[in-house]
Scaffold this motif. Structure first.
Motif, PDB file in Angstrom:
ATOM      1  N   THR A   1       2.701 -29.193  17.216  1.00 26.65           N
ATOM      2  CA  THR A   1       1.926 -30.383  16.854  1.00 26.65           C
ATOM      3  C   THR A   1       2.194 -31.457  17.897  1.00 26.65           C
TER       4      THR A   1
ATOM      5  N   LEU B   1       1.501 -35.414  19.155  1.00 23.70           N
ATOM      6  CA  LEU B   1       1.078 -36.757  18.788  1.00 23.70           C
ATOM      7  C   LEU B   1       1.139 -37.631  20.030  1.00 23.70           C
TER       8      LEU B   1
ATOM      9  N   THR C   1       0.282 -41.580  21.332  1.00 21.83           N
ATOM     10  CA  THR C   1      -0.038 -42.939  20.902  1.00 21.83           C
ATOM     11  C   THR C   1      -0.157 -43.847  22.133  1.00 21.83           C
TER      12      THR C   1
ATOM     13  N   GLY D   1       4.226 -34.914  12.128  1.00 18.61           N
ATOM     14  CA  GLY D   1       3.553 -35.794  13.080  1.00 18.61           C
ATOM     15  C   GLY D   1       2.789 -36.900  12.384  1.00 18.61           C
TER      16      GLY D   1
ATOM     17  N   ALA E   1       3.321 -40.986  12.503  1.00 22.87           N
ATOM     18  CA  ALA E   1       2.233 -41.899  12.873  1.00 22.87           C
ATOM     19  C   ALA E   1       2.035 -42.983  11.822  1.00 22.87           C
TER      20      ALA E   1
ATOM     21  N   ALA F   1      -3.721 -43.505  17.933  1.00 23.14           N
ATOM     22  CA  ALA F   1      -2.952 -42.266  17.787  1.00 23.14           C
ATOM     23  C   ALA F   1      -3.890 -41.073  17.678  1.00 23.14           C
TER      24      ALA F   1
ATOM     25  N   LEU G   1      -3.681 -36.782  16.921  1.00 18.03           N
ATOM     26  CA  LEU G   1      -2.818 -35.702  16.441  1.00 18.03           C
ATOM     27  C   LEU G   1      -3.583 -34.378  16.534  1.00 18.03           C
TER      28      LEU G   1
ATOM     29  N   ALA H   1      -5.427 -33.816  22.517  1.00 18.54           N
ATOM     30  CA  ALA H   1      -4.713 -34.882  21.802  1.00 18.54           C
ATOM     31  C   ALA H   1      -4.914 -36.221  22.507  1.00 18.54           C
TER      32      ALA H   1
ATOM     33  N   ILE I   1      -5.561 -43.514  13.274  1.00 21.15           N
ATOM     34  CA  ILE I   1      -4.964 -42.196  13.508  1.00 21.15           C
ATOM     35  C   ILE I   1      -6.076 -41.169  13.392  1.00 21.15           C
TER      36      ILE I   1
END
Length: 840
Positions: free
Chosen positions: A20, A22, A24, A80, A84, A106, A108, A140, A152
């Motif tokens: 996974t 993430l 940002t 994840g 977030a 963000a 994901l 991502a 998100i």
């Protein structure tokens, strides 16, 4: 920003792994520094880094990169997402203390990435300690760039996985809002991606991202200018071609006929109609595959019992993974149904049971509850392809759920609950009531008739089972190919063995992992062919970790070994079946010791079993008392057995008890022997149609037994009467054991007529085979004796005295010869001990 990486070190050149990601980005970070000044901004970033470090530890993340944003890796999407969501709150708190609005974008996503450590020299030169690459990373990044400040965004892969596990976020998880923004195209990426947002009301933007030159909504063709249609079609064809050329192999090394465990469906809609019904529908849809094998509900419940867990325990990720590893399944499937953006979504996670990580997820959306079955079909088809099944096979073997099951969710619910009742409480009346309710809602629901037949069959109600199976087959369009073939085979098991065995071979060539059918095949090879070697092979074939009622198969295997006088092996498997939880029947286990003359040990084993707690009673008691020479006790047990059968109006059991009574009278040379044989013949004549409706060869076998008993008493007229009674009865030619019995009676007729040589010539070819009945050896012994072949007669006497395992294990269609068998074997043993000559 200066948050330290607290994750474990990664080995150099790790292979691609599913992770996974993430990403940002702190919105307006440059303007923020200019507004605050270097000193104040530096203090803010130190607090920011400290908060990130705490969140990283809490959510088990690994920080890979940091600048104006973060790149983190997680093992699970829910971790994840948890990071977030908490990061949004942390930024909000940091900003409010300074009168600022701090927000981050963000993105994901879940996908395969490659990670490796940079060298010390590269790090000293300014490189990151760790590198992450792979196609998952740019996607991502695209999601993060598309997001609004404070938003998100999740990919279509990450969203269902995180959604399913949202309960792990506690009460907050129940208040999250999940939104779908449809399909988007990103510059430089050939395929459109479905985009989702997750957030808290009042904090998250919860509105669609804005289109830009780098990302835009995938507008349907009918809404585009006509001039773009051709270009879009060409682009789509190019993308599909690229996809097929670069299509990845399944992350689980799944092979044809590998097994999967289906976990309990998670219903997030609140609609109770979907609880059991969709899980059952998913099973029915997936069971049409000849590529994928599903561990049965019954097998899952048996494994739960072995794990000392309640049968009703929900099979979730952890428990399902343990079941899969115990029973040799390659994957765990976790289905979910949820309402997302006003649409009903059916999804399934494919989980690697060794690591409990999600390998991939598939989903299908529809409008309203009525779309659920179509969505299940779609997800099932996608899953079969993903696991490696050829598309042509999927299309060829798939029948839509409304056709193969029912279009009525209420009928499917009743059906699913009935199955659950039979699995758990085994409340027959409740289950049958639910099945009938399902038929009221959908009279064409063929699978209900098939299930009702199985229930009747399990209670020995053969005629009712046959009727239900014929009703199921009268609606062939509502059955899958396998289910139709299985029902046809089960219906044929009460007919002539030859066609049944050919049909079974055809069925198992197509469906080689149907252990219920394999076990039944072993039974009929034992009963109809008297072939213990074949029965052993079939039972061994069913001794697989995935087989339901495996210990029943083990017990059957032990009987096949007993029939071959392989006593030590038989004991090993009888004990194994007992230790595995099969404790209901103990007679054949005890017979190993009876065959060895260890009667006290036999009693101990039998009395400890479920059926033997009240001592030797009924049929088992008759056999035991005959073997031990206790004729009066055997006769009393037989008469009690007959009374109980008559009280229960059980025709088959009543006639079998009558056969035992007649056998006892003849073998103990009682004055009423002839009268009891006549009584057996007359009872058989009177109830022939009734008993043949249950077992087609029953009356023929009973009449021939009467002839055999008459031959024992040298009553030639009664022997002729018995043979006359079976003339024209097709069962004699159709059933090998009945044919052997007829040949033994014919040989006795020839011997009584002064033609012992003809009798011996008739029986020698039969006796030379391993499948010869005990009565064939007995009749041959008498023919050889009367023909003056003393040594040959002694050889048959020796066979009867030493094949004690066969004597106890032999079980013909109606199982009425065992009283005669054990008597002549016991007599042969006594004769060998005393004179060594042939018995009379």
């Amino acid at each position: 920003m200066g948050a330290a990486d607290s994750g474990r070190p990664v080995g150099e050149d790790d292979g691609p792994r599913l992770r996974t990601l993430l990403l940002t980005d702190l919105a307006g970070s440059t303007e923020l520094v200019e507004k605050m000044g270097d000193v104040a901004a530096s203090e803010l970033f130190r607090e920011h880094d400290s908060a990130v470090l705490e969140l990283q530890r809490r959510w088990r993340g690994r920080l890979i990169d940091r600048s104006d944003g973060l790149l983190l890796l997680f093992e699970r999407p829910i971790d994840g997402l948890g990071f977030a969501l908490d990061y949004v709150h942390a930024l909000r708190d940091l900003g409010q203390s300074r009168g600022l609005q701090l927000q981050a974008r963000a993105g994901l996503h879940v996908g395969e990435v490659l990670t490796w450590n940079n060298s010390d020299a590269a790090i000293e030169a300014g490189a990151k300690p760790m590198e992450v690459e792979g196609l998952a990373k740019p996607l991502a990044a695209r999601l993060m760039q598309l997001a609004r400040p404070g938003q998100i965004l999740l990919s279509a892969v990450a969203e269902p996985l995180a959604h399913r596990a949202a309960r792990e976020l506690g009460e907050r998880g129940e208040h999250l809002l999940w939104k779908s923004y449809g399909r988007w195209r990103f510059k430089g990426m050939p395929q459109a991606q479905e985009i989702h947002e997750v957030g808290e009301v009042g904090i998250a933007p919860l509105r669609a991202p804005a289109s830009s030159g780098k990302a835009w909504r995938d507008i349907p063709l009918w809404r585009r200018p006509a001039a773009l249609a051709t270009e879009a079609l060409l682009l789509c064809a190019f993308a599909v071609g690229i996809w097929y050329l670069t299509k990845p192999q399944p992350a689980i090394a799944f092979n044809e006929r590998d097994w999967v465990v289906v976990g309990d469906l998670r219903n997030l809609t609140g609609d109770a109609r979907l609880d059991e019904s969709l899980e059952q529908a998913f099973r029915i849809s997936l069971e049409q595959s000849r590529y994928v094998n599903l561990l049965s509900d019954l097998k899952v419940r048996e494994t739960l019992q072995r794990m000392q867990r309640s049968e009703t325990t929900a099979v979730d990720r952890s428990l399902g993974s343990e079941i899969a590893q115990r029973d040799g399944a390659r994957a765990l499937l976790l289905p979910t149904v949820a309402e997302v953006g006003g649409r009903l979504r059916v999804s399934v996670e494919v989980v690697d049971p060794r690591t409990q990580t999600t390998v991939y997820a598939l989903s299908a959306d529809g409008k309203g509850i009525g779309s659920a079955l179509a969505s299940i079909d779609k997800v099932s088809g996608q899953l079969r392809e993903q696991l490696g099944e050829a598309l042509q096979s999927v299309e060829k073997t798939s029948v839509t759920l409304p056709n193969v099951a029912t279009p009525s969710l209420d009928a499917l619910k009743a059906f699913a609950v009935a199955r659950k009742v039979m699995l758990t409480s085994r409340d027959r009346e409740q289950a049958m009531g639910l099945y009938r309710r399902a038929l009221q809602l959908d009279p064409q629901f063929a699978l209900v008739h098939a299930d009702m037949a199985d229930v009747y069959s399990s209670y020995g109600e053969v005629a009712k089972a046959g009727e239900e199976r014929r009703l199921a087959l009268s609606i062939p369009q509502r059955l899958s190919a396998q289910e139709r073939a299985r029902i046809e085979l089960l219906l044929q098991q009460y007919g002539a063995p030859g066609p049944y065995f050919r049909k079974a071979d055809e069925y198992l060539a197509l469906y080689p992992d149907d252990y219920r059918i394999i076990g039944r095949l072993g039974d009929l090879q034992w009963h109809h062919l008297n072939d213990f070697r074949l029965a052993e092979a079939s039972r061994s074939r069913a001794m697989k970790p995935q087989a339901e009622r495996r210990e029943v198969h083990r017990y059957g295997l032990a009987i096949a070994l007993l029939g071959q006088e392989r006593y030590d092996e038989a004991l090993t498997h009888f004990r194994g079946a007992n230790q595995g939880g099969f404790t209901g029947s103990g007679e054949m286990h005890a017979r190993v010791y009876d065959a060895r003359g260890q009667h006290a040990e036999a009693d101990k084993i039998y009395f400890a079993s479920g059926e033997g707690r009240n001592g030797w009673k009924g049929e088992a008691g008759v056999v035991t008392e005959i073997d031990r020479g206790q004729w009066a006790a055997a006769t009393e047990a037989a008469r009690t057995w007959e009374q109980q059968a008559n009280a229960a109006n059980d025709t088959a059991e009543s006639l079998r008890a009558r056969a035992a009574i007649a056998s006892l009278a003849v073998m103990s040379v009682r004055p009423d022997a002839s009268r009891e044989v006549v009584a057996l013949r007359d009872a058989t004549r009177a109830r022939a149609k009734e008993v043949d409706a249950i077992y087609p060869p029953a009356s023929a076998e009973l009449r021939l037994l009467a002839g055999l008993l008459a031959a024992y008493g040298n009553d030639a007229a009664m022997v002729a009467d018995a043979l006359q009674g079976v003339q024209g009865n097709s069962a004699v030619g159709d059933y090998p054991t009945v044919f052997q019995l007829q040949q033994a009676v014919l040989a006795e007729q020839e011997r009584l007529a002064g033609k012992p040589q003809a009798a011996a010539a008739r029986l020698r070819p039969l006796a030379a085979k391993d499948t010869a009945l005990v009565v064939v050896h007995w009749a041959l012994m008498r023919a050889e004796r009367d023909a003056g072949n003393v040594e040959a007669a002694k050889g048959q006497t020796h066979w009867l005295a030493t094949h004690r395992g066969r004597v106890f294990a032999e079980n013909t269609t109606t199982d009425v010869l065992r009283f005669f068998n054990v008597a002549v074997s016991a007599e042969a043993s006594r004769v060998e001990r005393t004179t060594g000559s042939a018995i009379r």
